[in-house]
Design a protein around this motif. Structure first.
Motif, PDB file in Angstrom:
ATOM      1  N   GLN A  13       0.825  -1.208   0.000  1.00  0.00           N
ATOM      2  CA  GLN A  13       0.000   0.000   0.000  1.00  0.00           C
ATOM      3  C   GLN A  13       0.862   1.261   0.000  1.00  0.00           C
ATOM      4  OE1 GLN A  13      -2.663  -0.282   3.316  1.00  0.00           O
ATOM      5  NE2 GLN A  13      -3.758  -2.074   2.514  1.00  0.00           N
ATOM      6  N   LEU A  14       1.926   1.257   0.819  1.00  0.00           N
ATOM      7  CA  LEU A  14       2.799   2.418   0.859  1.00  0.00           C
ATOM      8  C   LEU A  14       3.536   2.608  -0.464  1.00  0.00           C
ATOM      9  CD1 LEU A  14       4.015   4.694   2.548  1.00  0.00           C
ATOM     10  CD2 LEU A  14       5.738   3.075   3.375  1.00  0.00           C
TER      11      LEU A  14
ATOM     12  N   LYS B 191       1.093   4.114  -2.899  1.00  0.00           N
ATOM     13  CA  LYS B 191       0.875   5.530  -2.588  1.00  0.00           C
ATOM     14  C   LYS B 191       2.047   6.379  -3.050  1.00  0.00           C
ATOM     15  CE  LYS B 191       0.027   8.654   1.307  1.00  0.00           C
ATOM     16  NZ  LYS B 191      -0.143   8.763   2.770  1.00  0.00           N
TER      17      LYS B 191
ATOM     18  N   ALA C 281       1.874   6.767  -6.770  1.00  0.00           N
ATOM     19  CA  ALA C 281       0.807   7.696  -7.151  1.00  0.00           C
ATOM     20  C   ALA C 281       1.232   9.147  -6.908  1.00  0.00           C
ATOM     21  CB  ALA C 281      -0.465   7.375  -6.367  1.00  0.00           C
ATOM     22  N   GLU C 282       1.893   9.403  -5.786  1.00  0.00           N
ATOM     23  CA  GLU C 282       2.368  10.763  -5.508  1.00  0.00           C
ATOM     24  C   GLU C 282       3.409  11.194  -6.539  1.00  0.00           C
ATOM     25  OE1 GLU C 282       1.444  12.934  -3.294  1.00  0.00           O
ATOM     26  OE2 GLU C 282       0.021  11.721  -2.159  1.00  0.00           O
TER      27      GLU C 282
END
Length: 305
Positions: free
Chosen positions: A38-39, A42, A45-46
């Protein structure tokens, strides 16, 4: 199982150790795999959002190069974040904390030598410092462990406990005392000072500091928003906490190792043969303690006359 040969016992111990390693790896993989993915998603995506908004203003590979340089500097404890007004990594309190991390093998990983001379001196200092630290711990253990043993003997005589139960209660009491003074109490103080952290995170940091694991995911604060005097006092307090806490942890472990139940497990994996003098001394000491708990014998008829 008492009829097993020594090589079979050693093999059983190795297999058990490998099973424990495999079980731990499986549990960590199940617990930490999903949050890590998940990290990572993320972060990607950032990065994609940043490149979509500002990619036209940056040449190809510029962002990756900047991030690589920043991460390489961060690995040595150098950061450009903030306004640059916080204390340096190599002021006197920070250097003392670094040397304490070497001789206690804690090593948070937030500071590392950059120069060749610093790396060479670190190796020499670690070699001599660890020897000096082990000698100090051995001397303190020589004087403090008998005191703890006398307290356990006194409690066993007063409460008329069996030696094995008295030793177990002594180890449990010392473990609870060390956990309360060097884990829970500092964690509560750290939790209140952080403000934005959790109590579990503070306990996790204290436990890793005392056990010298220190993965580097939790690091001592860099003093942002603190007065320099408060920041330096916190570093010196952490220095004393590392030294005293490590000694208390070693005493607790030593007391646990001396339990009759643990010694019986160790003797099971030893080769069959005559008992060593240390075991004989322990048996004599326990027999003496057991005799001291018995009421005095009544005088015989001949002595009465």
């Amino acid at each position: 199982m008492g009829d097993l040969r020594p090589w079979a016992r050693y093999g059983l111990l190795v297999v058990g150790h490998l099973l424990v390693l495999g079980l731990g790896a499986a549990v960590f993989q199940a617990l930490e795999g999903p949050p890590t993915r998940q990290l990572q998603a993320k972060l990607r995506a950032e990065l994609a959002t940043f490149q979509a908004d500002y990619g036209a203003c940056l040449p190809p590979g510029a962002l990756e190069g900047l991030l690589g340089t920043a991460l390489a500097a961060q690995a040595h404890g150098v950061s450009s974040l903030g306004n640059g007004s916080e204390a340096g990594n190599w002021d006197l309190p920070s250097a003392l904390l670094f040397t304490a991390g070497i001789i206690t093998t804690t090593g948070y990983g937030n500071t590392a030598p950059l120069s060749s001379g610093g790396k060479v001196f670190c190796m020499v200092y670690a070699t001599l410092g660890l020897l000096a630290s082990l000698a100090l711990v051995a001397v303190l253990r020589h004087y403090l462990l008998p005191v703890l043993s006398r307290l356990g003997d006194w409690a066993a005589v007063c409460c008329r406990l069996a030696p094995a139960r008295a030793a177990l209660l002594q180890a449990a009491g010392l473990g609870l005392l060390v956990s309360g003074i060097f884990v829970l109490l500092p964690a509560l103080v750290l939790w209140q000072l952080q403000g934005d952290g959790s109590l579990l995170r503070a306990i996790y940091f204290c436990f890793h500091s005392l056990t010298t694991i220190s993965f580097g995911d939790l690091l001592p604060g860099h003093g942002r928003g603190l007065h320099p005097a408060v920041y330096h006092f916190g570093q010196l307090a952490l220095l004393g906490y590392m030294l005293l806490g490590l000694l208390a942890m070693l005493l607790a472990v030593e007391t646990l190792v001396e339990l009759p139940q643990v010694r019986a497990i160790v003797r099971f994996f030893e080769s069959s043969g005559p008992s060593i003098s240390e075991d004989q001394g322990g048996i004599v000491g326990q027999d003496g303690l057991a005799l001291s708990t018995l009421p005095p014998a009544a005088p015989s008829l001949e002595q009465a006359c």
